[in-house]
Scaffold this active site. Structure first.
Site, PDB file in Angstrom:
ATOM      1  N   CYS A 133      46.478  45.054  42.601  1.00  0.00           N
ATOM      2  CA  CYS A 133      47.202  43.578  42.989  1.00  0.00           C
ATOM      3  C   CYS A 133      48.702  43.826  43.461  1.00  0.00           C
ATOM      4  O   CYS A 133      48.803  44.672  44.520  1.00  0.00           O
ATOM      5  CB  CYS A 133      46.878  42.495  41.957  1.00  0.00           C
ATOM      6  SG  CYS A 133      47.248  41.061  42.537  1.00  0.00           S
ATOM      7  N   GLU A 138      40.542  45.573  35.950  1.00  0.00           N
ATOM      8  CA  GLU A 138      40.854  45.511  34.447  1.00  0.00           C
ATOM      9  C   GLU A 138      40.258  44.175  33.830  1.00  0.00           C
ATOM     10  O   GLU A 138      40.382  43.662  32.474  1.00  0.00           O
ATOM     11  CB  GLU A 138      42.165  45.781  34.107  1.00  0.00           C
ATOM     12  CG  GLU A 138      43.325  44.563  34.479  1.00  0.00           C
ATOM     13  CD  GLU A 138      43.552  44.254  35.943  1.00  0.00           C
ATOM     14  OE1 GLU A 138      43.087  45.165  36.680  1.00  0.00           O
ATOM     15  OE2 GLU A 138      43.874  43.412  36.105  1.00  0.00           O
ATOM     16  N   HIS A 190      40.958  42.756  40.650  1.00  0.00           N
ATOM     17  CA  HIS A 190      41.327  43.246  39.179  1.00  0.00           C
ATOM     18  C   HIS A 190      40.273  43.876  38.598  1.00  0.00           C
ATOM     19  O   HIS A 190      39.344  43.055  38.053  1.00  0.00           O
ATOM     20  CB  HIS A 190      41.970  42.062  38.571  1.00  0.00           C
ATOM     21  CG  HIS A 190      43.457  41.621  38.963  1.00  0.00           C
ATOM     22  ND1 HIS A 190      44.369  41.928  38.453  1.00  0.00           N
ATOM     23  CD2 HIS A 190      43.610  40.665  40.005  1.00  0.00           C
ATOM     24  CE1 HIS A 190      45.404  41.324  38.892  1.00  0.00           C
ATOM     25  NE2 HIS A 190      44.776  40.582  39.938  1.00  0.00           N
TER      26      HIS A 190
END
Lengths: 275, 1005
Positions: A105, A237, A235
Site C-alpha cells: 500500500c 498482512e 494488504h
C-alpha cells in the site's frame, strides 16, 4: 543458529507495522523488529542487520504531497546521524546484498516513487511508474480477487496457483506507467505478479469494484526482475487468519489466510539463500 | 519574494478531482459545466535560489509520471482543455485564510528543508491553494455560487475568481502569502467589573464568555474580597481581573467544561404533580448507576477507572485494560463540517491516549445525525446545506481516522429534519492499556509538586479560541470564526509514536489532553491534582507572533498533550522528543501553593485561587415540568399486501445502506478485524456490531455496538433512552458479546433546557432530561451495565432571533465489552436453506415513533417499552446458545421492525425466507394484533435468529423458559415471503429488488 530477521519501518504516518511484524513472525521469521525511522536516522538500528525489509501501509506525512512523496524525498536526502551516509545508501546496499523488500500500500507507493520498482536494469532510483488517485475519486476499503502470474519472478507469490483474496484500503492505488514501453516491458518480463480479477481468477479486469482503482492492465502488484523486490496495493498482512476474511462465518476456510504465503515465501527464501 | 509553483496533470491523465467537482456542481447547484480541471498551487515564501525552487517543484511537489510543473508561469494559458478553442472560461483559486492550519503547506515546507538541509527562517513558509479551471456557459454570478456554495468555505478559505479575459490581462493569479502578521505585544487588559448588571452582561456577550449574570456577579464578589485584593497586591496585580483571569474562568466555568446543567439542582414535577428535588443529575443518576451496578457485580466488578479521567477504563484480561470515550463535535461541524469533524475524531483520539499513563488506540466509532441531504426547502442564513455538512463531515472523519491508522469499526447515520439546526457528530475511540506500566497500575497517574509542566505536539495559534464557550451557546449568525480548527492527524501520530515509547520508559508521571479550553483547562485540571502551578506563557511555542497571553492560555489549537515530567527525567524526555521530531516545551512547574499562577515572562498575569476556580460556582437552579405530549393516534390501514411499504422503508434514509460512506473508512487496519461493518455472501449486509482482536496472537475479542433513537423523544425521552440502551446491548449480544464484561457510555445531546426568554419551554426540555436519566438508571441497573464515561452537549439549537431550530433530544448509548473467543462470533446473514428461523422476544402494538409511521408523516403514541427483566434473561440464554455453537445467524430488530430485519438477513445471506406472522409471539391486547404491527412495530429486545436443523433441539432447550418462537425457514429461492394472519401472502418480493431499494438512496453520495 543464525536468525532470519525481518524489519518493519514505522514513523511519520505508517500504520500497519504491528500486523506486518505479526505476519513476519507467523510466516517463519525468528525476529520481526519494528523500527521507528528516528531509530534508523539516529544510527541505533541499521538495515544491514536484517534480511527482509517491510515498507508497510499508512499515510506517510499524510500523503500531503501525493502518496509517500514526502517520505521518498526524506529517504533520499536525510543522512544517518553522525555519519556521512545518506539513508538511501542503506537501501541500495540492502538491495545489492540480495535481500528482500516488500512494499504494501503506502510502502508500494513509496517504492514506486523512489524508483525501487520496477528497477529496470538494476536502476533502483528512477521513477517510471506511479500510483495515483482511484478513478472513483474516493478512498476504498474492500476485498479484491488477485490473479497470480505464475511466470513472474517474484519470490513472494511463488506457489500461488490461481490467485489470492486480499483487502485494499487506499485512495491512491491507480497504477500508471510513464510510457507504453515501460508497460510493455513489465508485461514481457512478467513483472506484475498480481492483478485484479473476478472471483474465478480467470482474467484481469478493469471493471469497478473488482478493479477498485482503474489500474492499467489491472496491475495490483509489481516486482523487479530479480523477484526480490515487490510492492502491492492489497494488504497481505491483513489476511493471515481465517477470521479476517469477510465471510469466515459462512464459508469453510483453511486456518491460514491467503496473505500469509507471501511472508512464508520470504522466510523460506531467506533461509535458503541468505543464512 | 514569493514564488508560485503550479503543478498540473499531463495531457491524457484523468483528473478525478475535477470530474468529481463537475458532478457536484451539477448535482448540488444544478449548473452545467463542460469540464473542470484542477491544479495544485504552492506559494513558496522563503529565501531559496531559483535552482532550489526548481528542485522542489521537480522533486517532492510533483510526480514525473503524471504531472508537470511551472514556476511563476500561469499554466492555464499554455495548456488547452480537452474542448477545442478556449482553454477555459473561468478560473477560481481557493486558498486558506491567514492562520488556518495548512497541513500540505507544512509538509511541503519540511520537504524543502530536507532538500536544502536548511531550516526555514521566522516568517518563511509554504502555502497551498487549488486552482479550478471551468469550461462552460456560466455567468459571473454562477461562478460565485460555485466558489462559495461548493469549493470554498469562506470562514477558513479565501477565493479569487477571474474570467478568461481577466486572467490573460493580469497574467494569472498573483502570489498570495496568507501569513499572519503581528508583533508580540503581550498586552494584558484589566476589566472593570464595578459596573451595572447590563454592562456585566455586555462584557460576557461581547467577549464570547458565555457567563450568566449570576456568574459575573460571583466573579465581581471575588474581586471585592479584601483578602483576595491583598494577595493580588503582593503579586503586583490590581483589584480588577485581568483578561487572562476572566477568560480562564469563562473556560473553566463553561457549560462545555463544567457541565453545569448536569451538576445543577433540578426541581422536577411529574405529570401527576409530584415534586422532587434532584441535586445533580450526574451524581443522582449517572454516578449512582455505576456505583450501584458495581456493588451488584461484587467480586465480578471489572471497572478500573470511571468518570475521573479523560476516558473510562475496564479490565480486558490480566495483562490489558480497555479504555473508551465518545465525544461530540457538533458546533464546529456546523460551521466547518470538514475541519470540525476532523478535529472531532483526532480530538477524541487524545482522550484514551491521555487516560491513565496512556493507551494505544485500537478503534474508532462514529455516529452522525444530519438533516436530509436532499433537503429542498430554504434555510436560515449561516446554516450550511445538509448535503454540504454530510460531505464535509464524512470526509473529515475519513481523513482523521484513516490517516491516524485507527480502524473505524462501527457507526451509523441518523436523519431528522431538525438536525439542520445543528448536526450531531459523535466520535468515539477505544484504547488498549497495559494493566501495569513500570510497576504501577496503567490507569493511575499522579503529579508531585516540583514536576515540570510540559506541552508536546502542535504549536499554539488563534485557532479554536472560544471553542468551549461558543459551544456553550446556541449557534447564531455571529458565531466566531476563530472557533474553527483544522486537525492535523500526522503531527498527532508523530506525537503518539513518541509518547507511547516515553510511557514505557517511565519518562512522565501524568498525561492529559489539550482540548476545549486549551492550557487553561488541561493545566488547570492537572494543577488540581497537586494543588497549584506556576506557568509562564511566554515560553509557549506559537505558530505566528501576535498572540496575547489570554489567547495563548485558552487557544484550542490541536494535537497537543500536557504532561507532568519529574525533574530527573526531563533531559531524557526532551532528547527523545527531539529525536522523534516532536516539539516539547517546558512551560513551568506544578506546585502546592493552592494557586493557578500564570506569568508572562516575569510578570504575573493571572492569580486564581484553585478553590475559587474549581469550587466557586454554586449549582444552577433548573425548573422541570413533565407533561406527556398527546399526538394524534393514527389509524393503521389494513392492507392485503405490504410489499410496497417494506420497499419504501428499505429506501428510507434511516434504514437504507450506508455502504458508500462506510467503505471510505478503513475498518481493517491493525489487522484485528473479525466482524466487519459489512458481511454476507456479497460483503454488503449490515452488521449489528463490531468485533476486533486487539492482540493479534490471541483470540480474545473486543465487541462494540451502539443504540440511538431520537424519534422516540417526540413521545417520551424515558423510552427513547431505554430503547437506545436496549438497542446497544441487543446489537452487542447479537454478535456474541459476553454479558459478564460489558460497560456503557452515555452521550447526551440536548436542546437548551434552561428556562429563559429564548427558551420558554425550558422546563419541558429539562423534564425530558430528567426522564432520560431515570431510564438510564433503571435500564443499566437491570442490565448490570456500569457507565464508565460519557459527555453531554446541551446547546444544540440554532437561533437567529427569528427562527429557532432545536434538535430532538438524543442519547447515543455505546457499549464496549468482551468476547472470550472471537471464533464464536455470529453474523447477521442467513447461512443456508433449510435453517429454521426464530424470533426471540414478543411483538406488541408499538408503532409509536416508528419508521413505519414516519413514512406516513405520523408519530403516534404507543412507543416501544423495554421489559428489561425478560430481555436480560433471554440475552443470557441466547449467549449460551452462541457458545454452544447453536446459532447460524442473528440480526437485531430495530428501525422498520421484523420485515426490515428479515429482508436484510435474507439479501445479505443470498437466500430467501418464508415466514408466518401467525407464529410470532404477541403481547398486549389481541384486538391490536395486525399484520402491520407484526411486520413493522419496533418492540424492543428482539432478535431474528437462524438455526441449522441439527441444532434445533440444542437451541430450543437452551432457550427454554424464554419468549421465542419458530416463525419460518430459510429457502433456496431468492424471495422473501411472509404469510399474514389471514393466511394470505402479505409480503412477496425478490431479494434483488429489496436489496436494490435498500442500496440505491445513498449509493452515489
Amino acid at each position: 543458529m543464525v536468525k532470519a530477521r525481518a524489519i518493519v519501518i514505522t514513523g511519520n504516518g505508517t500504520n500497519c507495522e504491528n500486523e506486518a511484524a505479526h505476519a513476519c513472525r507467523l510466516g517463519g521469521f525468528d525476529e520481526a523488529v519494528i523500527a521507528h525511522i528516528a531509530q534508523i536516522l539516529s544510527g541505533e538500528i541499521r538495515l544491514d542487520d536484517f534480511h527482509f525489509l517491510n515498507l508497510t501501509g499508512g499515510f506517510l506525512d499524510g500523503d500531503d504531497l501525493g502518496s509517500a512523496k514526502a517520505q521518498a524525498n526524506r529517504l533520499k536526502h536525510a543522512a544517518v546521524s553522525g555519519t556521512e551516509e545518506k539513508l538511501v545508501e542503506q537501501f541500495t546496499r540492502f538491495i545489492a546484498d540480495g535481500k528482500l523488500i516488500l512494499g504494501v500500500c503506502n510502502g508500494f507507493q513509496l517504492m514506486v516513487k523512489m524508483g525501487m520498482l520496477p528497477g529496470f536494469d538494476g536502476d533502483y532510483l528512477t521513477q517510471r511508474t506511479t500510483l495515483t488517485f482511484n478513478d472513483a475519486g474516493r478512498f476504498q476499503d474492500r476485498w479484491t480477487y488477485l490473479k497470480a502470474d505464475t511466470a513472474s519472478p517474484a519470490v513472494f507469490t511463488r506457489g500461488i496457483e490461481k490467485g489470492i483474496y486480499l483487502p485494499v484500503r487506499h485512495g491512491e492505488g491507480k497504477f500508471l506507467c510513464d510510457s507504453a514501453a515501460t508497460l510493455d516491458r513489465i508485461e514481457t518480463e512478467h513483472l506484475a505478479p498480481l492483478r485484479y480479477s473476478g472471483p474465478d481468477y480467470a482474467a484481469p479486469t478493469q471493471e469497478f469494484p473488482l478493479n477498485p482503482n482503474g489500474s492499467q492492465n489491472g496491475i495490483a502488484g509489481l516486482c523487479d526482475a530479480t523477484g526480490r523486490l515487490m510492492g502491492l496495493m492489497p494488504h497481505p498482512e491483513a489476511f493471515v487468519h481465517r477470521t479476517q476474511h469477510p465471510r469466515w462465518t459462512r464459508e469453510e476456510l483453511p486456518e491460514e489466510g491467503d496473505g500469509l504465503l507471501l511472508f512464508k515465501n520470504a522466510a523460506d527464501y531467506v533461509r535458503q539463500n541468505l543464512l | 519574494m514569493a514564488h508560485r509553483i503550479e503543478v498540473t496533470l499531463k495531457d491524457g491523465i484523468r483528473d478525478a478531482r475535477g470530474e468529481r467537482i463537475q458532478r457536484e456542481i451539477s448535482h448540488f447547484l444544478h449548473l452545467q459545466v463542460d469540464e473542470v480541471r484542477t491544479l495544485d498551487v504552492y506559494t513558496v515564501d522563503a529565501a531559496l535560489s531559483q535552482s532550489e525552487i526548481e528542485e522542489a517543484a521537480a522533486g517532492p511537489f510533483s510526480d514525473p509520471v503524471i504531472q508537470e510543473w511551472a514556476i511563476d508561469t500561469p499554466t492555464a494559458l499554455t495548456r488547452p482543455l480537452k474542448g477545442e478553442g478556449a482553454a477555459f472560461d473561468w478560473a477560481i483559486e481557493v486558498g486558506f485564510r491567514p492562520g488556518v492550519t495548512d497541513n500540505v503547506g507544512r509538509t511541503a515546507r519540511e520537504a524543502i528543508e530536507y532538500q536544502t538541509g536548511r531550516p526555514f527562517g521566522a516568517g518563511e513558509g509554504v502555502y497551498t491553494a487549488v486552482q479550478y479551471l471551468l469550461n462552460g456557459k456560466l455567468t459571473a454570478a454562477d461562478v460565485e455560487r460555485i466558489a462559495t456554495g461548493l469549493l470554498c468555505n469562506t470562514l477558513i478559505q479565501r477565493f479569487t475568481v477571474l474570467s478568461r479575459d481577466e486572467f490573460s490581462a493580469r497574467g494569472g493569479f498573483p502570489a498570495i502569502v496568507p501569513n499572519v502578521t503581528g508583533e508580540t505585544r503581550a498586552a494584558v487588559r484589566e476589566i472593570d467589573l464595578e459596573v451595572s448588571d447590563e454592562e456585566l452582561m455586555r462584557i460576557s456577550k461581547d467577549g464570547v464568555l458565555a457567563l450568566t449574570l449570576e456568574e459575573m456577579r460571583i466573579i465581581q464578589a471575588h474581586y471585592r474580597d479584601p483578602q483576595v485584593q491583598a494577595s493580588r497586591t503582593a503579586q503586583g496585580l490590581g483589584p480588577k481581573p485581568t483578561d487572562v483571569e476572566l477568560e480562564c474562568l469563562a473556560q473553566t466555568w463553561s457549560e462545555h467544561c463544567k457541565h453545569k446543567i448536569f451538576a445543577g439542582t433540578v426541581q422536577y414535577e411529574d405529570e401527576n404533580g409530584n415534586r422532587q428535588e434532584i441535586r445533580s443529575l450526574f451524581k443522582s443518576f449517572i454516578q449512582r448507576t455505576t456505583k450501584d451496578v458495581r456493588e451488584k457485580l461484587g467480586d465480578n466488578d471489572f471497572c478500573l477507572s470511571v468518570f475521573k479521567d479523560n476516558a473510562g477504563v475496564i479490565k480486558f484480561n490480566d495483562d490489558w485494560s480497555l479504555v473508551f470515550k465518545v465525544e461530540t463535535h457538533n458546533s464546529p461541524s456546523a460551521l466547518d463540517p470538514y475541519g470540525g469533524a476532523l478535529t472531532g475524531i483526532v480530538g477524541v483520539n487524545r482522550d484514551p491516549f491521555g487516560t491513565g499513563q496512556g493507551a494505544k488506540l485500537i478503534f474508532n466509532t462514529d455516529v452522525f445525525c444530519f438533516a436530509d441531504p436532499f433537503y429542498e426547502k430554504p434555510l436560515p442564513a449561516r446554516l450550511l446545506h445538509p448535503r454540504r455538512i454530510y460531505e464535509g463531515v464524512v470526509e473529515g472523519v475519513e481523513h482523521g481516522g484513516n490517516k491516524s491508522g485507527i480502524p473505524t469499526v462501527n457507526g451509523s447515520l441518523v436523519f431528522d429534519e431538525r438536525f439542520c439546526g445543528k448536526p450531531l457528530v459523535f466520535c468515539g475511540t477505544a484504547g488498549l492499556m497495559p494493566a501495569e506500566v513500570n510497576g504501577t497500575p496503567g490507569y493511575e497517574k499522579s503529579i508531585e509538586p516540583g514536576d515540570l509542566i510540559v506541552m508536546t505536539g502542535g504549536r499554539i495559534g488563534k485557532d479554536g479560541i472560544h471553542g468551549a464557550t461558543f459551544s456553550s451557546e446556541e449557534l447564531n449568525e455571529n458565531s466566531p470564526v476563530t472557533a474553527v480548527q483544522i486537525g492535523d492527524p500526522i503531527t498527532q501520530k508523530r506525537m503518539f509514536d513518541f509518547l507511547i515509547r516515553a510511557r514505557d520508559k517511565g519518562l512522565y508521571r501524568f498525561i492529559t489532553d489539550n482540548g476545549a479550553g486549551g492550557l487553561s483547562s488541561s493545566v488547570g485540571e492537572m494543577a488540581g491534582e497537586c494543588g497549584g502551578c506556576r506557568m509562564d506563557l511566554s515560553r509557549a511555542p506559537l505558530k505566528y507572533p501576535g498572540l496575547n497571553p489570554w489567547e495563548i492560555l485558552i487557544s484550542e489549537a490541536q494535537e497537543r498533550m500536557s504532561l507532568a515530567v519529574p525533574p530527573d527525567r526531563i533531559d531524557e524526555f526532551m532528547t527523545m522528543a527531539k529525536r522523534y521530531g516532536v516539539e516539547a516545551t517546558i512551560l513551568g512547574e506544578f506546585t502546592d501553593s493552592g494557586v493557578f499562577h500564570i506569568l508572562y515572562g516575569d510578570r504575573t498575569v493571572a492569580w486564581l485561587p484553585m478553590e475559587f476556580m474549581h469550587e466557586g460556582l454554586p449549582p444552577m437552579q433548573l425548573p422541570a415540568k413533565w407533561a406527556p405530549p398527546a399526538h394524534d393516534e393514527p389509524a393503521v390501514e389494513a392492507k392485503a399486501d405490504y410489499t410496497a411499504d417494506l420497499t419504501a422503508l428499505l429506501s428510507s434514509l434511516n434504514i437504507c445502506s450506508k455502504e458508500s460512506v462506510v467503505r471510505r473508512y478503513d475498518h481493517e487496519v491493525q489487522g484485528g478485524s473479525v466482524v466487519k461493518p459489512f458481511t454476507g455472501v456479497a460483503n454488503d449486509g449490515p452488521s449489528d456490531a463490531a468485533v476486533v482482536r486487539p492482540i493479534l496472537d490471541s483470540f480474545e475479542g473486543v465487541v462494540t455496538a451502539h443504540g440511538i433513537c431520537p424519534r422516540y423523544s417526540d413521545i417520551d425521552t424515558y423510552h427513547m433512552t431505554a430503547n437506545a440502551i436496549d438497542e446497544a446491548l441487543r446489537n452487542y449480544v447479537a454478535v456474541g458479546g459476553s454479558l459478564e464484561l460489558v460497560a456503557g457510555l452515555d452521550n447526551f445531546c440536548w436542546c437548551d433546557p434552561v428556562l429563559s426568554e429564548k427558551t420558554p419551554d425550558g422546563p419541558y426540555k429539562m423534564a425530558q432530561l430528567v426522564r432520560s436519566n431515570q431510564a438510564l438508571y433503571d435500564v443499566c441497573m437491570a442490565y448490570s451495565l456500569p457507565l464508565i464515561s460519557g459527555k453531554d452537549s446541551m446547546k444544540n439549537d440554532f437561533y437567529d432571533g427569528g427562527v429557532k431550530i432545536s434538535i430532538p433530544p438524543t442519547l447515543l448509548f455505546s457499549v464496549i465489552g468482551k468476547i472470550e473467543d472471537a471464533r464464536t462470533a455470529v453474523t447477521m446473514d442467513v447461512k443456508r436453506p433449510g435453517d429454521i428461523v426464530y424470533l426471540l422476544g414478543k411483538t406488541g402494538f408499538e408503532l409509536g415513533g416508528s419508521e413505519y409511521l414516519a413514512l406516513k408523516g405520523q408519530i403516534g403514541n404507543s412507543v416501544p417499552v423495554v421489559h428489561t427483566e425478560k430481555a436480560y434473561a433471554r440475552y443470557q440464554a441466547y449467549h449460551r446458545a452462541v457458545l454452544a455453537g447453536a446459532v447460524a445467524s442473528c440480526h437485531d430488530l430495530s428501525d422498520g421492525g421484523l420485515a426490515v430485519a428479515a429482508a436484510e438477513s435474507a439479501f445479505a445471506g443470498g437466500f430467501g425466507l418464508s415466514l408466518d406472522l401467525s407464529r410470532v409471539l404477541w403481547m398486549g391486547d389481541s384486538a391490536d394484533r395486525s399484520d402491520a404491527a407484526l411486520l413493522f412495530a419496533e418492540s424492543a429486545s428482539r432478535h431474528l435468529v437462524t438455526v441449522r436443523p441439527e441444532k434445533q433441539d440444542a437451541f430450543e432447550s437452551i432457550m427454554s423458559g424464554n419468549c421465542f418462537a419458530s416463525i419460518g425457514v430459510v429457502t433456496a429461492e431468492q424471495t422473501l415471503t411472509i404469510t399474514g394472519l389471514g393466511g394470505g401472502t402479505v409480503v412477496r418480493a425478490k431479494l434483488g429488488d429489496l436489496k436494490e431499494a435498500w442500496q440505491a438512496p445513498l449509493r452515489e453520495l
